[in-house]
Motif scaffolding. Sequence first.
Motif, short mmCIF file in Angstrom:
data_model
loop_
_atom_site.label_atom_id
_atom_site.label_comp_id
_atom_site.label_asym_id
_atom_site.label_seq_id
_atom_site.Cartn_x
_atom_site.Cartn_y
_atom_site.Cartn_z
N LEU A 154 -26.66 1.15 17.08
CA LEU A 154 -26.18 -0.20 17.16
C LEU A 154 -24.60 -0.13 17.01
O LEU A 154 -24.28 0.13 15.94
CB LEU A 154 -26.73 -1.12 15.94
N PRO A 155 -24.01 -0.30 17.81
CA PRO A 155 -22.46 0.37 17.89
C PRO A 155 -21.65 -0.41 17.39
O PRO A 155 -21.72 -1.70 17.06
CB PRO A 155 -22.06 0.42 19.36
N PRO A 156 -20.36 -0.15 16.84
CA PRO A 156 -19.09 -1.12 16.12
C PRO A 156 -19.15 -2.12 17.32
O PRO A 156 -18.90 -2.07 18.54
CB PRO A 156 -18.32 -0.10 15.94
N GLY A 157 -19.03 -3.52 16.73
CA GLY A 157 -18.85 -4.56 17.59
C GLY A 157 -19.91 -5.28 18.14
O GLY A 157 -19.82 -6.39 18.87
N ALA A 158 -21.17 -4.62 18.04
CA ALA A 158 -22.41 -5.17 18.71
C ALA A 158 -22.72 -6.52 18.00
O ALA A 158 -22.78 -6.54 16.80
CB ALA A 158 -23.61 -3.93 18.57
N VAL A 159 -23.08 -7.33 18.84
CA VAL A 159 -23.37 -8.86 18.27
C VAL A 159 -24.91 -8.70 18.07
O VAL A 159 -25.84 -8.47 19.02
CB VAL A 159 -22.92 -9.65 19.12
N LEU A 160 -25.57 -8.98 16.68
CA LEU A 160 -26.82 -9.11 16.50
C LEU A 160 -27.41 -10.58 16.92
O LEU A 160 -26.68 -11.48 17.13
CB LEU A 160 -27.14 -8.85 14.97
N PRO A 161 -28.63 -10.33 17.22
CA PRO A 161 -29.34 -12.01 17.55
C PRO A 161 -29.15 -12.79 16.56
O PRO A 161 -29.08 -12.72 15.49
CB PRO A 161 -30.84 -11.53 18.12
N PRO A 162 -29.10 -14.36 17.06
CA PRO A 162 -29.21 -15.19 16.01
C PRO A 162 -30.51 -15.06 14.95
O PRO A 162 -31.31 -14.37 15.40
CB PRO A 162 -29.28 -16.60 16.74
N GLU A 163 -30.31 -15.81 13.76
CA GLU A 163 -31.32 -15.56 12.67
C GLU A 163 -32.46 -15.89 13.05
O GLU A 163 -33.53 -15.53 13.13
CB GLU A 163 -30.68 -15.98 11.51
N ARG A 164 -32.76 -17.26 13.61
CA ARG A 164 -33.60 -17.91 14.20
C ARG A 164 -34.42 -17.39 15.19
O ARG A 164 -35.55 -17.01 15.19
CB ARG A 164 -33.27 -19.55 14.59
N ALA A 165 -33.88 -16.74 16.29
CA ALA A 165 -34.57 -16.13 17.08
C ALA A 165 -35.08 -14.61 17.02
O ALA A 165 -36.13 -14.27 17.45
CB ALA A 165 -33.54 -15.82 18.34
N LEU A 166 -34.40 -14.16 15.99
CA LEU A 166 -34.74 -12.77 15.48
C LEU A 166 -36.11 -12.87 14.50
O LEU A 166 -36.91 -12.10 14.51
CB LEU A 166 -33.78 -11.84 14.57
N ALA A 167 -36.19 -14.00 13.89
CA ALA A 167 -37.09 -14.36 12.70
C ALA A 167 -38.45 -14.68 13.79
O ALA A 167 -39.44 -14.22 13.26
CB ALA A 167 -36.77 -15.61 11.85
N VAL A 168 -38.32 -15.31 14.79
CA VAL A 168 -39.56 -15.59 15.48
C VAL A 168 -40.10 -14.32 16.05
O VAL A 168 -41.39 -14.20 16.15
CB VAL A 168 -39.19 -16.86 16.73
N ALA A 169 -39.13 -13.67 16.61
CA ALA A 169 -39.83 -12.45 17.29
C ALA A 169 -40.36 -11.45 16.28
O ALA A 169 -41.32 -10.60 16.65
CB ALA A 169 -38.48 -11.39 17.94
N LEU A 170 -39.91 -11.36 14.97
CA LEU A 170 -40.60 -10.30 14.00
C LEU A 170 -41.48 -11.34 13.27
O LEU A 170 -41.89 -10.55 12.29
CB LEU A 170 -39.29 -9.76 13.16
N THR A 171 -41.93 -12.46 13.54
CA THR A 171 -42.82 -13.03 12.95
C THR A 171 -42.60 -13.40 11.29
O THR A 171 -43.41 -12.72 10.53
CB THR A 171 -44.48 -12.49 13.04
N MET A 172 -41.33 -13.64 10.98
CA MET A 172 -41.00 -13.82 9.44
C MET A 172 -39.97 -15.10 9.43
O MET A 172 -39.71 -15.60 10.47
CB MET A 172 -40.18 -12.42 8.89
N SER A 173 -39.86 -15.36 8.34
CA SER A 173 -38.96 -16.80 8.14
C SER A 173 -37.63 -16.53 8.48
O SER A 173 -36.96 -15.45 8.35
CB SER A 173 -39.18 -17.32 6.86
N ARG A 174 -36.94 -17.73 8.70
CA ARG A 174 -35.32 -17.33 9.07
C ARG A 174 -34.57 -16.89 7.81
O ARG A 174 -33.66 -16.32 7.68
CB ARG A 174 -34.72 -18.87 9.40
N THR A 175 -35.19 -17.46 6.48
CA THR A 175 -34.49 -17.11 5.48
C THR A 175 -34.56 -15.56 5.04
O THR A 175 -33.68 -15.03 4.44
CB THR A 175 -34.90 -17.78 4.14
N THR A 176 -35.61 -15.05 5.66
CA THR A 176 -35.70 -13.55 5.35
C THR A 176 -34.54 -12.60 6.29
O THR A 176 -33.98 -11.69 5.74
CB THR A 176 -37.04 -13.06 6.01
#
Length: 470
Positions: free
Chosen positions: A40-62
């Motif tokens: 994950l290089p410097p400047g890389a933009v990570l996915p939005p919390e909600r989208a990543l939560a759905v993909a990982l089957t966890m809550s957005r708060t996590t």
Amino acid sequence: MDRITTDQLTRMLVGTGTPTGPLYRRLSEGLAELIDRGELPPGAVLPPERALAVALTMSRTTVVAAYQELQAGGLVERRRGSGTRVRTHARHTVSSRELAGDHAASQFLDGPPATIDFMTAALPSLGIVADVAASLTRDDYLQLTTTHHGYHLKGLPSLRERIASWYGGSDDILITAGAQQALELVGRGCLQPGDRVIVEDPTYRGALDAFARTGSRLCTVALDSAGLDVDALEKLLVTEAPRLVYVQASGHNPTGVVMTADRRRRLTRLLDRYDFILVDDTSLAGTAFAPTPSTLGTHERLLTIGSLSKVFWGGLRLGWIRGAPQTVARLAQVRGISDLGSSLVAQEVARRLFDHYEDAVAERRTTLPVQLRTLTGLLQQHLPDCTWQEPAAGASLWVRLPHGTATQWSQLAQRYGVALLPGAVFGSSDDHTRIPFTLPVETLRAGIERLSRVATEVVGYPTDAARVNP
């Protein structure tokens, strides 16, 4: 600016982090590991919390808590409207353009952070390996050190002659440090950026890594119980004009399919009608459950990759490329840029092991089907909705999952102490996973029982609190 997609990140996270502790911390530690490696290089933009939560089957708060922990540690910065990105001065060592977060070597960096490893389909060593290695005497070592200067780009001459005679042909042999190095050399020596490469769907993930590094454009062709769809391949040869076609005719990873004799003949005939390089990876040939040809034959544009890793032991790191002399000479030159040859001691051990090759194949042919039946019995008992096609070679089963995606399964499985590969890393749709069946029976049983609990979660999606310490 690198924008990391949700699919990319979920695959990169497989096999990272720690297996215990609060879920948000497991996620933050996995992300920190990827940042440390430079994936994950410097400047890389990570996915939005909600989208990543759905993909990982966890809550957005996590996910929010994990991102906040990374921010507190100085690894990411978060701005309203701009999302979460890796800080430009975050620690890293290698450009991300030289790495892929879900590359084939990922699980070998530190080992999977789980008690049960379903990611690695390695076979246990045969006892003959230790016997042969221990049989070398001081005189044998003296013979090696006084006869050879130690640098053989193509490999130990006596081993190359032994392999060539085993094939019974006149083609030349280049010894490599395993089949993975052979694939890398083929990619570097035969491909240029923009070249079209055709692979099976799915295919060996190490081949995808090797070809991707050359800047080639990949195209896939379907695979069924008889092997590569040769009719579909011929259509692609006409429309795509590929530089190279990569197949695994004698034993396919990850499906275990062995190509039929009819399709083998039709495949090799295409070499006389179209201008392309055919690479046949026979690394699994020695694990076929029934006798199968070790090569597609000979042709000036046919390269055969072989290996002793599956038949004897992966730690030998001994493979080879068989091909026309002029092609092998070219690949040896390419190899010399970064590697002046493999260990002569290991090659001498390999030369002697060839005297036991047929016995080793016979032993694998006896034990592998029995181990396969153990796994399928466990799946029928604990995961009856899973389906599969019986393999004809190899040490793993290509399993279709009944619900959700394999990426979701892999993330949930890690929380239960099982490291699992999603099918997407093999270039396939994400509804399959590969499960090895050569593990000890009790380990295999425990892993499948834990996966049955994952199946319940994929369907039910309970709260994060229930997943913290399953």
